[in-house]
Design an enzyme around this catalytic site. Structure first.
Site, PDB file in Angstrom:
ATOM      1  N   LYS A   1     -45.501  11.851  11.512  1.00 46.30           N
ATOM      2  CA  LYS A   1     -45.692  11.024  10.931  1.00 46.30           C
ATOM      3  C   LYS A   1     -46.006   9.427  11.639  1.00 46.30           C
ATOM      4  CE  LYS A   1     -41.985   9.410   8.514  1.00 46.30           C
ATOM      5  NZ  LYS A   1     -41.370   9.446   7.552  1.00 46.30           N
TER       6      LYS A   1
ATOM      7  N   LYS B   1     -46.611   5.990  11.126  1.00 49.58           N
ATOM      8  CA  LYS B   1     -47.098   4.684  10.138  1.00 49.58           C
ATOM      9  C   LYS B   1     -48.014   4.065   9.731  1.00 49.58           C
ATOM     10  CE  LYS B   1     -42.468   5.033  10.153  1.00 49.58           C
ATOM     11  NZ  LYS B   1     -41.545   5.415   9.300  1.00 49.58           N
TER      12      LYS B   1
ATOM     13  N   ASP C   1     -46.820   6.895   6.623  1.00 46.96           N
ATOM     14  CA  ASP C   1     -46.017   5.955   5.995  1.00 46.96           C
ATOM     15  C   ASP C   1     -45.746   4.880   5.877  1.00 46.96           C
ATOM     16  OD1 ASP C   1     -42.119   5.932   6.215  1.00 46.96           O
ATOM     17  OD2 ASP C   1     -43.089   5.094   4.715  1.00 46.96           O
TER      18      ASP C   1
ATOM     19  N   GLU D   1     -45.828   7.993   2.654  1.00 45.27           N
ATOM     20  CA  GLU D   1     -44.491   7.927   2.159  1.00 45.27           C
ATOM     21  C   GLU D   1     -44.041   6.212   1.737  1.00 45.27           C
ATOM     22  OE1 GLU D   1     -42.202   9.527   5.021  1.00 45.27           O
ATOM     23  OE2 GLU D   1     -41.107   8.152   4.601  1.00 45.27           O
TER      24      GLU D   1
ATOM     25  N   GLU E   1     -36.267   6.804   0.335  1.00 42.30           N
ATOM     26  CA  GLU E   1     -35.233   6.499   1.187  1.00 42.30           C
ATOM     27  C   GLU E   1     -34.910   5.609   0.930  1.00 42.30           C
ATOM     28  OE1 GLU E   1     -38.311   5.866   4.546  1.00 42.30           O
ATOM     29  OE2 GLU E   1     -36.990   4.142   5.024  1.00 42.30           O
TER      30      GLU E   1
ATOM     31  N   ASP F   1     -31.231   9.845   0.681  1.00 43.22           N
ATOM     32  CA  ASP F   1     -30.783   9.806   2.024  1.00 43.22           C
ATOM     33  C   ASP F   1     -29.460   9.780   1.237  1.00 43.22           C
ATOM     34  OD1 ASP F   1     -32.018   7.613   4.357  1.00 43.22           O
ATOM     35  OD2 ASP F   1     -29.827   8.563   3.810  1.00 43.22           O
TER      36      ASP F   1
ATOM     37  N   HIS G   1     -34.830  11.673   3.645  1.00 43.79           N
ATOM     38  CA  HIS G   1     -35.201  10.468   5.258  1.00 43.79           C
ATOM     39  C   HIS G   1     -34.017  10.988   6.353  1.00 43.79           C
ATOM     40  CE1 HIS G   1     -33.832   6.324   6.490  1.00 43.79           C
ATOM     41  NE2 HIS G   1     -35.925   6.228   6.244  1.00 43.79           N
TER      42      HIS G   1
HETATM   43  O1  LIG Z   1     -38.863   4.666   6.581  1.00 45.16           O
HETATM   44  C1  LIG Z   1     -38.243   5.211   8.186  1.00 45.16           C
HETATM   45  N1  LIG Z   1     -38.578   6.527   8.086  1.00 45.16           N
HETATM   46  O2  LIG Z   1     -38.775   7.585   6.815  1.00 45.16           O
HETATM   47  C2  LIG Z   1     -37.360   4.896   9.230  1.00 45.16           C
HETATM   48  O3  LIG Z   1     -36.659   4.994   9.017  1.00 45.16           O
HETATM   49  C3  LIG Z   1     -37.784   3.056   9.373  1.00 45.16           C
HETATM   50  O4  LIG Z   1     -39.427   3.522   9.593  1.00 45.16           O
HETATM   51  C4  LIG Z   1     -37.597   2.400  10.394  1.00 45.16           C
HETATM   52  O5  LIG Z   1     -35.541   3.044  10.054  1.00 45.16           O
HETATM   53  C5  LIG Z   1     -37.362   2.114  10.552  1.00 45.16           C
HETATM   54  O6  LIG Z   1     -37.273   0.960   9.841  1.00 45.16           O
HETATM   55 MG   LIG Z   2     -39.785   6.328   5.477  1.00 48.33          MG
END
Ligand SMILES: O=C(NO)[C@H](O)[C@H](O)[C@H](O)CO
Ligand SMILES: [Mg+2]
Length: 370
Positions: free
Chosen positions: A172, A174, A203, A229, A255, A278, A305
């Site tokens: 994954k 970001k 995400d 996401e 999440e 979550d 999550h």
């Molecule tokens: O989105 C997330 N996972 O899918 C992660 O939990 C966040 O990136 C982390 O907590 C940092 O903010």
């Molecule tokens: Mg996330």
């Protein structure tokens, strides 16, 4: 097995390479405010919530655990997990200030500790208590090489290493940085490096407006992205419904959602494809299971999550038929007595009795902020 005492714990575990960023957060530690619940038989149950290691609010959470919920638990039998969850959730003074937020994070830690005790009473791992055989296959996808503060080169080399050396078949990345164009360049570089067979998830951690989500969401299809996401604001059902009707890339979210009814609204609106409950936000295992059943009834996959609640989510995913995939983030596991293990891209079923979040003596001595 009657409850005799609640002991607060606040763990702050360092995250990868000293600090990670996503579109909305920047952290150096993962916080685990929680509790050790002692019983008259000498058993101790451990449960934690998950935060971004902000000590003042971690202290609010453990204060809520010990001083608000605690008195309602002393003398109660730990077996009655559903009845105790209802009693605590519906206790009117707390319900008046809670129903989500800090009281949910506090109740979640307690619920996990109670399930931990129940597992220890039967001397089984949580996945077994929830009816799994232990032979289920649970694939892991790795988020820990895809942080927004990684350079494009670091992103590519981390994702390649995870695939070529550690056996992951899904990673994954970001997105949601300041430049959507740069987001796409990073995805293109990883897709080129990994080839077409590896699944790539993205995400945005809630960053985009609807026009941005439509524009960038449509481009994700060029790279065969498995899901986007949290593309937009966490509570925006109508916006996600509009997006789902416009782009082809599936949407994953959950999440940040505290209530089963929120998941119901997103599912009924056709605004989510991969449901990500979550135990932190849903106030524990008991309500998590309700959401997983709701998703399953709508034929939607559940891919919880992790943040880093993987120690418990691995058990739940092994046991629930809607789950076949779980995020992997390694921040807490090595501070736990029975660290989650992934081999060739699949979680190994934990063998120890319990719900998975019993900290080591070393953790309690070195990263406990109480
Ligand atoms: O989105 C997330 N996972 O899918 C992660 O939990 C966040 O990136 C982390 O907590 C940092 O903010
Ligand atoms: Mg996330």
């Amino acid at each position: 097995m009657k409850i005799t005492k609640l002991e607060p714990i606040i763990l702050h575990a360092p995250v990868t390479k000293g600090g990670i960023k996503d579109s909305t957060h920047s952290i150096t530690h993962w916080g685990a405010p929680g509790v050790a619940i002692h019983t008259d038989t000498g058993h101790v149950g451990y449960g934690f919530s998950g935060t971004h290691a902000h000590l003042p609010t971690d202290k609010l959470i453990v204060d809520c655990i010990v001083n608000s919920f605690g008195p309602l638990l002393i003398g109660e039998d730990i077996m009655a997990t559903r009845a105790l969850w209802q009693k605590l959730y519906k206790s009117s003074e707390i319900y008046w200030v809670g129903r989500s937020g800090i009281t949910h994070l506090a109740l979640g830690a307690i619920d996990i500790a109670l399930w931990d005790l129940k597992c220890k009473a039967f001397d089984v791992p949580l996945w077994s208590l929830k009816g799994a055989s232990g032979n289920e296959k649970l694939e892991a996808y790795n988020t820990d090489g895809g942080w927004l503060n990684w350079s494009k080169e670091q992103l590519v080399s981390d994702c390649k290493r995870m695939v070529e050396e550690q056996g992951y078949r899904a990673v994954k990345i970001k997105v949601g940085g300041d430049s959507g164009t740069e987001d796409l360049r990073r995805i293109e570089a990883v897709r080129k490096a990994l080839g077409d067979d590896i699944r790539i998830m993205t995400d945005a951690n809630g960053r985009w407006s609807l026009p941005e989500a439509i524009r960038l969401g449509q481009r994700l299809a060029d790279f065969d992205i498995t899901w986007i996401e949290e593309p937009m604001g966490f509570d925006d059902v109508k916006g996600h419904q509009r997006l789902a009707n416009t782009i082809t890339t599936p949407i994953a979210l959950g999440e940040q959602l505290y209530l089963t009814q929120q998941f119901r609204d997103f599912i009924q609106a056709g605004a989510v494809d991969f449901v990500q409950p979550d135990i932190v936000r849903l106030a524990g295992i008991t309500e998590w299971w309700t959401v997983a059943e709701l998703a399953h009834a709508n034929n939607l996959p559940v891919v919880p999550h992790v943040g880093d609640m993987g120690q418990v989510h691995q058990h739940l995913c092994l046991a629930h038929p809607a789950c076949h995939l779980l995020e992997y983030i390694p921040w807490l596991k090595d501070w736990m007595k029975h660290p989650a293990q992934v081999k060739d891209g699949y979680y190994l079923a934990p063998q120890a009795a319990g719900a998975g979040m019993e900290p080591t003596e070393h953790a309690l001595a070195t990263i406990n902020k109480i």
